[in-house]
Scaffold this motif. Sequence first.
Motif, short mmCIF file in Angstrom:
data_model
loop_
_atom_site.label_atom_id
_atom_site.label_comp_id
_atom_site.label_asym_id
_atom_site.label_seq_id
_atom_site.Cartn_x
_atom_site.Cartn_y
_atom_site.Cartn_z
N GLN A 1 -9.37 -2.33 3.59
CA GLN A 1 -9.64 -3.47 4.48
C GLN A 1 -9.05 -4.76 3.92
O GLN A 1 -8.47 -5.56 4.66
CB GLN A 1 -11.14 -3.61 4.66
N GLU A 2 -9.11 -4.98 2.61
CA GLU A 2 -8.58 -6.19 2.00
C GLU A 2 -7.06 -6.20 2.02
O GLU A 2 -6.44 -7.23 2.21
CB GLU A 2 -9.07 -6.32 0.56
N VAL A 3 -6.44 -5.04 1.82
CA VAL A 3 -4.99 -4.94 1.80
C VAL A 3 -4.40 -5.14 3.19
O VAL A 3 -3.34 -5.73 3.34
CB VAL A 3 -4.55 -3.57 1.22
N GLU A 4 -5.09 -4.69 4.21
CA GLU A 4 -4.59 -4.78 5.57
C GLU A 4 -4.66 -6.19 6.14
O GLU A 4 -4.06 -6.47 7.17
CB GLU A 4 -5.34 -3.79 6.47
N ARG A 5 -5.38 -7.09 5.48
CA ARG A 5 -5.47 -8.48 5.96
C ARG A 5 -4.19 -9.21 5.77
O ARG A 5 -3.43 -9.18 4.95
CB ARG A 5 -6.55 -9.24 5.22
N PRO B 1 0.85 -1.19 0.00
CA PRO B 1 0.00 0.00 0.00
C PRO B 1 0.89 1.25 0.00
O PRO B 1 1.87 1.32 0.74
CB PRO B 1 -0.81 -0.11 1.28
N VAL B 2 0.55 2.19 -0.84
CA VAL B 2 1.30 3.44 -0.93
C VAL B 2 0.75 4.38 0.13
O VAL B 2 -0.47 4.52 0.26
CB VAL B 2 1.15 4.06 -2.34
N GLY B 3 1.62 5.01 0.89
CA GLY B 3 1.18 5.96 1.91
C GLY B 3 0.41 7.12 1.29
O GLY B 3 0.70 7.54 0.16
N ASP B 4 -0.59 7.61 2.00
CA ASP B 4 -1.45 8.67 1.48
C ASP B 4 -0.68 9.89 0.99
O ASP B 4 -1.07 10.53 0.02
CB ASP B 4 -2.47 9.11 2.54
N ALA B 5 0.42 10.22 1.64
CA ALA B 5 1.18 11.42 1.29
C ALA B 5 2.30 11.13 0.27
O ALA B 5 2.95 12.06 -0.21
CB ALA B 5 1.77 12.05 2.54
N GLU B 6 2.53 9.85 -0.05
CA GLU B 6 3.57 9.52 -1.02
C GLU B 6 3.15 9.98 -2.41
O GLU B 6 1.97 10.08 -2.72
CB GLU B 6 3.83 8.01 -1.05
N ARG B 7 4.15 10.21 -3.25
CA ARG B 7 3.91 10.66 -4.62
C ARG B 7 4.27 9.52 -5.58
O ARG B 7 5.44 9.26 -5.83
CB ARG B 7 4.73 11.91 -4.90
#
Length: 87
Positions: free
Chosen positions: A83-87, A53-59
């Motif tokens: 939710q699916e990625v965090e599993r 998952p790419v961080g919200d602030a990443e470019r």
Amino acid sequence: ATPRSTARQLVREALERYGLAPEEGTSEEYVLCDVVGRPGGAGGAWQVEYLRPVGDAERPLVLQDVWKPKTGCSRRFEIRRRQEVER
């Protein structure tokens, strides 16, 4: 998308473009993912070798220039439910 666009901005824009974020806060349910893999599964399906998952602030466009996948692999960005990625 520009090099200044954040992952959160791109998710929001994509959801709006495809009519998936009618109410405020819906975009928080989704995350941009950096996916590295290769075609070649059943029927030429994409085989994921790495997903982050790419961080919200990443470019993402800056990330794409800085980090290259290994030989034989390709990168693509996908929007997935958080939710699916965090599993």
